[in-house]
Design a protein around this motif. Structure first.
Motif, PDB file in Angstrom:
ATOM      1  N   SER A   1      51.131  40.141  75.167  1.00 13.86           N
ATOM      2  CA  SER A   1      52.327  40.465  75.961  1.00 13.86           C
ATOM      3  C   SER A   1      52.443  41.954  76.257  1.00 13.86           C
ATOM      4  O   SER A   1      53.291  42.378  77.038  1.00 13.86           O
ATOM      5  N   GLY A   2      51.593  42.755  75.612  1.00 14.54           N
ATOM      6  CA  GLY A   2      51.598  44.190  75.865  1.00 14.54           C
ATOM      7  C   GLY A   2      52.495  44.995  74.952  1.00 14.54           C
ATOM      8  O   GLY A   2      52.597  46.214  75.086  1.00 14.54           O
ATOM      9  N   GLU A   3      53.130  44.338  73.973  1.00 11.79           N
ATOM     10  CA  GLU A   3      53.987  45.070  73.040  1.00 11.79           C
ATOM     11  C   GLU A   3      53.171  45.985  72.129  1.00 11.79           C
ATOM     12  O   GLU A   3      53.630  47.071  71.739  1.00 11.79           O
ATOM     13  N   LEU A   4      51.972  45.526  71.764  1.00 11.97           N
ATOM     14  CA  LEU A   4      51.068  46.315  70.937  1.00 11.97           C
ATOM     15  C   LEU A   4      49.671  46.257  71.532  1.00 11.97           C
ATOM     16  O   LEU A   4      49.250  45.208  72.040  1.00 11.97           O
ATOM     17  N   SER A   5      48.940  47.361  71.438  1.00 12.63           N
ATOM     18  CA  SER A   5      47.535  47.338  71.838  1.00 12.63           C
ATOM     19  C   SER A   5      46.697  46.826  70.664  1.00 12.63           C
ATOM     20  O   SER A   5      47.157  46.827  69.514  1.00 12.63           O
ATOM     21  N   ILE A   6      45.487  46.399  70.953  1.00 13.99           N
ATOM     22  CA  ILE A   6      44.613  45.912  69.887  1.00 13.99           C
ATOM     23  C   ILE A   6      44.350  47.018  68.864  1.00 13.99           C
ATOM     24  O   ILE A   6      44.388  46.786  67.654  1.00 13.99           O
ATOM     25  N   GLY A   7      44.099  48.233  69.352  1.00 11.64           N
ATOM     26  CA  GLY A   7      43.833  49.344  68.451  1.00 11.64           C
ATOM     27  C   GLY A   7      45.010  49.655  67.551  1.00 11.64           C
ATOM     28  O   GLY A   7      44.854  49.897  66.350  1.00 11.64           O
ATOM     29  N   THR A   8      46.197  49.661  68.124  1.00  7.13           N
ATOM     30  CA  THR A   8      47.408  49.938  67.339  1.00  7.13           C
ATOM     31  C   THR A   8      47.631  48.846  66.290  1.00  7.13           C
ATOM     32  O   THR A   8      47.955  49.139  65.131  1.00  7.13           O
ATOM     33  N   ALA A   9      47.457  47.593  66.685  1.00  8.01           N
ATOM     34  CA  ALA A   9      47.638  46.479  65.750  1.00  8.01           C
ATOM     35  C   ALA A   9      46.616  46.548  64.625  1.00  8.01           C
ATOM     36  O   ALA A   9      46.938  46.270  63.459  1.00  8.01           O
ATOM     37  N   TYR A  10      45.394  46.937  64.945  1.00  6.64           N
ATOM     38  CA  TYR A  10      44.339  47.042  63.933  1.00  6.64           C
ATOM     39  C   TYR A  10      44.697  48.121  62.909  1.00  6.64           C
ATOM     40  O   TYR A  10      44.610  47.893  61.696  1.00  6.64           O
ATOM     41  N   ARG A  11      45.117  49.275  63.388  1.00  4.53           N
ATOM     42  CA  ARG A  11      45.497  50.360  62.471  1.00  4.53           C
ATOM     43  C   ARG A  11      46.730  49.983  61.653  1.00  4.53           C
ATOM     44  O   ARG A  11      46.848  50.333  60.468  1.00  4.53           O
ATOM     45  N   TYR A  12      47.636  49.283  62.270  1.00  6.96           N
ATOM     46  CA  TYR A  12      48.853  48.822  61.585  1.00  6.96           C
ATOM     47  C   TYR A  12      48.492  47.859  60.458  1.00  6.96           C
ATOM     48  O   TYR A  12      49.027  47.952  59.348  1.00  6.96           O
ATOM     49  N   ALA A  13      47.554  46.960  60.726  1.00  3.40           N
ATOM     50  CA  ALA A  13      47.110  46.012  59.702  1.00  3.40           C
ATOM     51  C   ALA A  13      46.489  46.753  58.522  1.00  3.40           C
ATOM     52  O   ALA A  13      46.781  46.442  57.354  1.00  3.40           O
ATOM     53  N   LEU A  14      45.647  47.743  58.801  1.00  3.37           N
ATOM     54  CA  LEU A  14      45.020  48.511  57.724  1.00  3.37           C
ATOM     55  C   LEU A  14      46.074  49.245  56.890  1.00  3.37           C
ATOM     56  O   LEU A  14      45.975  49.313  55.658  1.00  3.37           O
ATOM     57  N   PHE A  15      47.092  49.785  57.564  1.00  5.13           N
ATOM     58  CA  PHE A  15      48.181  50.456  56.854  1.00  5.13           C
ATOM     59  C   PHE A  15      48.902  49.483  55.922  1.00  5.13           C
ATOM     60  O   PHE A  15      49.201  49.808  54.765  1.00  5.13           O
TER      61      PHE A  15
END
Length: 285
Positions: free
Chosen positions: A74-88
């Motif tokens: 939906s464009g709320e999060l980019s794949i890169g941002t979601a990936y970094r968020y998951a690692l955090f």
């Protein structure tokens, strides 16, 4: 980027229930609650949230077709941002686990690695994906019991076993339900390899192990526990045995075996909780 996307991608209800389950596991193992159980809740919530997030990262292409409302497509999060968020989130959960004990920390690290591997690879591997889901479901109880040390693990291992093997049986039967859709999507599952009827027998074997493990706490919780769990066990065996007669996905769906199995496992959890609570008032020698 939108703040609601950071919340939605974690499946907050699912993550919260997982955290609460870890607290319940500690209560079942000890009959008490201590302030440190909040650490259990927080660690499990964060690692579960991380697992849900990383799963969406690797499913982004599929979700763009099937679930375009999810945060990444939906464009709320980019794949890169979601990936970094998951690692955090993974890192935060592991750091909190440091303040519990070495066993809990080890489980937290193993589960974090397994959640990434499942999202990236294991989900599409027959049996291995089912086993990963089954272990991850059971390990929440393992994590809760581990806070109480080896004694807590001894008490909680049977519930972990019931959850693991019961979930494995349910996952196999869910694959049998979904065999047509999985085939169309290019997936390769156990029912597609063995056939529905043989897969039902594998599920029955797994459910039978769960039932066998469930008897063990009779040693420390006595006859009232045994009576309660046997009622649940007989129901589990019956519904899974019924599934072994099915030869089509429609048959599996019509008998509602996966739904009934899910509720039976909830009832088993209630029996464990009541039995552990009774021990506070009626000590069992």
């Amino acid at each position: 980027m939108h703040l609601p996307g950071f919340i939605r991608i974690t499946r907050p209800a699912n993550a919260t229930i997982s955290g609460a389950t870890a607290i319940l596991a500690y209560f079942i193992a000890t009959g008490t609650l201590i302030p440190e159980t909040f650490l259990l809740f927080s660690a499990v919530l964060l690692i579960t949230a991380a697992g849900n997030t990383i799963n969406d990262v690797y499913d982004a292409a599929i979700d763009a077709i099937n679930r375009p409302d999810r945060p990444i497509p939906s464009g709320e999060l980019s794949i890169g941002t979601a990936y970094r968020y998951a690692l955090f989130l993974f890192l935060a959960g592991i750091v909190i686990s440091i303040f519990t004990n070495p066993i809990c920390l080890l489980i937290a690290v193993i589960n974090s690695i397994l959640l990434v591997l499942y999202a990236k690879t294991l989900k599409g591997v027959p049996v291995a994906g089912n086993l990963a889901v089954a272990y991850l479901s059971g390990s929440i109880f393992l994590f809760g019991g581990a806070l109480a040390g080896m004694g807590g693990l001894q008490i909680i291992l049977p519930l972990t076993g019931i959850t693991l093997f019961g979930t494995l049986a349910r996952e196999i039967l869910k694959d049998a339900e979904d065999i047509d859709g999985d085939a169309a999507g290019g997936a390769r599952t156990l029912p597609m390899i063995l056939g529905i009827q043989k897969s039902g027998k594998v599920a029955l074997a797994s459910a039978s192990i769960a039932v066998g493990v469930s008897i063990i706490p009779f040693v420390w919780w006595g006859l009232p526990y045994l009576v309660g769990i046997l009622v649940v066990d007989l129901f589990i065996l019956k519904i899974v045995f019924d599934a072994t007669r099915c030869t089509t996905p429609a048959c599996i769906r019509e008998i509602l075996v996966t739904t009934h199995l899910k509720y039976a496992m909830y009832v088993a959890l209630i029996v464990f909780t009541v039995a552990s609570g009774m021990e506070i008032f009626i000590p069992i020698d």
